[in-house]
Write a protein that holds these residues in place. Structure first.
Motif, PDB file in Angstrom:
ATOM      1  N   ARG A  91      75.219 104.894  23.797  1.00  0.00           N
ATOM      2  CA  ARG A  91      73.891 104.435  23.380  1.00  0.00           C
ATOM      3  C   ARG A  91      73.538 105.023  22.013  1.00  0.00           C
ATOM      4  O   ARG A  91      73.045 104.322  21.122  1.00  0.00           O
ATOM      5  N   GLU A  92      73.802 106.321  21.831  1.00  0.00           N
ATOM      6  CA  GLU A  92      73.562 106.963  20.541  1.00  0.00           C
ATOM      7  C   GLU A  92      74.386 106.302  19.442  1.00  0.00           C
ATOM      8  O   GLU A  92      73.894 106.066  18.339  1.00  0.00           O
ATOM      9  N   ALA A  93      75.653 105.982  19.746  1.00  0.00           N
ATOM     10  CA  ALA A  93      76.521 105.327  18.764  1.00  0.00           C
ATOM     11  C   ALA A  93      75.983 103.940  18.399  1.00  0.00           C
ATOM     12  O   ALA A  93      75.941 103.578  17.220  1.00  0.00           O
ATOM     13  N   ARG A  94      75.577 103.166  19.395  1.00  0.00           N
ATOM     14  CA  ARG A  94      75.047 101.817  19.105  1.00  0.00           C
ATOM     15  C   ARG A  94      73.786 101.896  18.250  1.00  0.00           C
ATOM     16  O   ARG A  94      73.618 101.096  17.319  1.00  0.00           O
ATOM     17  N   ILE A  95      72.919 102.860  18.544  1.00  0.00           N
ATOM     18  CA  ILE A  95      71.687 102.999  17.762  1.00  0.00           C
ATOM     19  C   ILE A  95      72.016 103.402  16.329  1.00  0.00           C
ATOM     20  O   ILE A  95      71.473 102.830  15.368  1.00  0.00           O
ATOM     21  N   ASP A  96      72.905 104.379  16.157  1.00  0.00           N
ATOM     22  CA  ASP A  96      73.277 104.825  14.816  1.00  0.00           C
ATOM     23  C   ASP A  96      73.971 103.714  14.037  1.00  0.00           C
ATOM     24  O   ASP A  96      73.699 103.514  12.847  1.00  0.00           O
ATOM     25  N   LEU A  97      74.862 102.974  14.698  1.00  0.00           N
ATOM     26  CA  LEU A  97      75.537 101.867  14.018  1.00  0.00           C
ATOM     27  C   LEU A  97      74.558 100.762  13.651  1.00  0.00           C
ATOM     28  O   LEU A  97      74.672 100.148  12.582  1.00  0.00           O
ATOM     29  N   ALA A  98      73.581 100.508  14.505  1.00  0.00           N
ATOM     30  CA  ALA A  98      72.579  99.488  14.201  1.00  0.00           C
ATOM     31  C   ALA A  98      71.746  99.892  12.993  1.00  0.00           C
ATOM     32  O   ALA A  98      71.368  99.046  12.169  1.00  0.00           O
TER      33      ALA A  98
END
Length: 130
Positions: A91-98
């Motif tokens: 979830r943290e990765a998806r938010i940072d990538l977004a």
């Protein structure tokens, strides 16, 4: 760190958790089995006439049940914790990538994880003078 070595570390950790819990469960259930058989031996004349191998079989049944149930419960708990932590990281990765304008595909998440691991290692090395 490669995915293969990370996966092997996780498997080894799960195995260690399972072995410890199985040992503890077997010891507890085995002690319970010995107690039940001892109580039945002194309290019930019909049971007193049973053979020693049968009584040992009952104790071993308690022990095996404790081993299996203890190991299974510990592994299920460990897997739930791992899923929860993996979900939080993804979830943290998806938010940072977004935030960067990227779509959180498996490849991008793997790159993000490698970058994050490298940054954490650099911080650990910079904060620890040799």
């Amino acid at each position: 760190m490669s995915d293969r070595s990370r996966l092997q570390r996780e498997v080894d950790a799960a195995y260690t958790v399972q072995v410890r819990a199985a040992t503890k469960g077997a010891a507890q259930a085995g002690a319970l089995g010995v107690g039940v058989v001892t109580f039945a031996h002194y309290a019930w004349p019909l049971f007193r006439r049973q053979t020693l191998p049968f009584k040992a079989f009952l104790v071993s049944g308690f022990t095996m049940a404790g081993l299996v149930i203890g190991a299974d419960n510990a592994l299920l708990t460990h897997e739930a914790e791992r899923r929860q932590s993996e979900h939080a990281i993804r979830r943290e990765a998806r938010i940072d990538l977004a935030r960067r304008g990227l779509i959180g595909t498996e490849t991008e998440i793997a790159k993000w994880r490698a970058e994050r691991t490298r940054q954490m290692e650099e911080r650990a090395n910079n904060g620890n003078p040799s």
